[in-house]
Design a protein around this motif. Structure first.
Motif: not given
Length: 285
Positions: A89-95, A113-114, A126-131, A146-152
């Motif tokens: 799945v591709s999310l609207a923020d690029g994640s 917000s996300r 796999n989250v696109t970084r966005d502070v 998170v701000l941007g990282t990869r996790f399960d």
């Protein structure tokens, strides 16, 4: 909410369409036309004008509410998979998100917000970084931020499991009453009735084995293993003996053939499996 606005809209529309209201307005107009002075007659109400005003107000209310109704409808997206299905799945923020089988999530992404709610199953993020917009995943009683990282993150009954592949994740109870844990890459943590466990190291190479149809576990109780197997089966898997659920399982197992997997586990760990068309029942000998 949108439902409340819709109810008010329906009530107002019903009032405008009520014949009693229309007749009353007609009577007012008729009285104004008969026996009134010129000064009063100049001010007499015209029911068509009044009705037009009500309709105009109604249309304005709908017009003002429509963007909010539309935003409410568009702000949440649902993604789901069937048992044994893997979905990217591709999310609207690029994640990017990978959903495991029998999983379901609700996504709300705005300019401020996300937020994701994992309703069932498991997902790798796999989250696109966005502070400016922290990314939060709610699963059961847990919240990962998170701000941007990869996790399960996996939701197994009342147990929430977090494993971090890259970066740093703040893992805490969703109610925000406790500080929680900062979980670094290569570490995992669990939330259950006893609270959040201290992060422990794990082999990050095994994190996405399920994407390839494999399950890797190390010293995991059978009761915790079964929810992971259920994501790949459209049949029920019942553990009839709670004592059996405490047996520890280790190894790498194929997920694509549930019956063979359970039969091999039964052989290796000395328990019985009863196979029926509706599903499987596991019990001690």
């Amino acid at each position: 909410g949108a439902s409340g606005r819709r109810e008010r809209f329906d009530a107002l529309r019903a009032t405008c369409a009520d014949t009693a209201v229309t007749e009353a307005l007609e009577n007012v107009s008729e009285r104004a036309r008969s026996g009134r002075t010129a000064s009063v007659g100049a001010l007499r109400p015209d029911w068509r004008i009044l009705m037009g005003g009500i309709v105009a107000a109604l249309l304005l209310a709908v017009g003002l509410n429509w963007p909010f109704q539309r935003n409410d409808q568009m702000s949440a997206q649902i993604y789901a998979t069937a048992a044994g299905e893997i979905r990217d799945v591709s999310l609207a923020d690029g994640s990017q998100v990978v959903l495991n089988g029998a999983s379901r999530m609700e996504v709300r992404i705005s300019d401020r917000s996300r937020d994701v709610r994992l309703l069932s199953g498991e997902a790798f993020f796999n989250v696109t970084r966005d502070v400016e917009r922290p990314f939060s995943v709610y699963a059961g009683e847990g919240r990962a931020s998170v701000l941007g990282t990869r996790f399960d993150i996996a939701l197994d009954d009342e147990r929430v499991e977090l494993a971090v592949a890259h970066g740093l994740v703040h893992f805490q109870p969703a109610d925000g009453k406790h500080d929680g844990e900062l979980v670094h890459a290569g570490y995992r943590s669990t939330l259950n009735r006893d609270g959040i466990s201290a992060p422990s190291a794990f082999d990050a190479q095994s994190l996405l084995a399920w994407r390839e149809g494999w399950l890797e576990v190390n010293n995991m109780p059978l009761a915790q293993l079964l929810p992971k197997i259920r994501r790949w089966s459209d049949k029920s898997i019942i553990l009839s003996d709670t004592t059996l659920g405490t047996r520890r399982i280790s190894g790498r197992f194929p997920l694509t053939d549930t019956q063979s997997l359970l039969e091999n586990l039964a052989l290796l760990h000395d328990f019985r499996i009863d196979v029926k068309e509706s599903g499987y029942t596991l019990s001690s000998h």
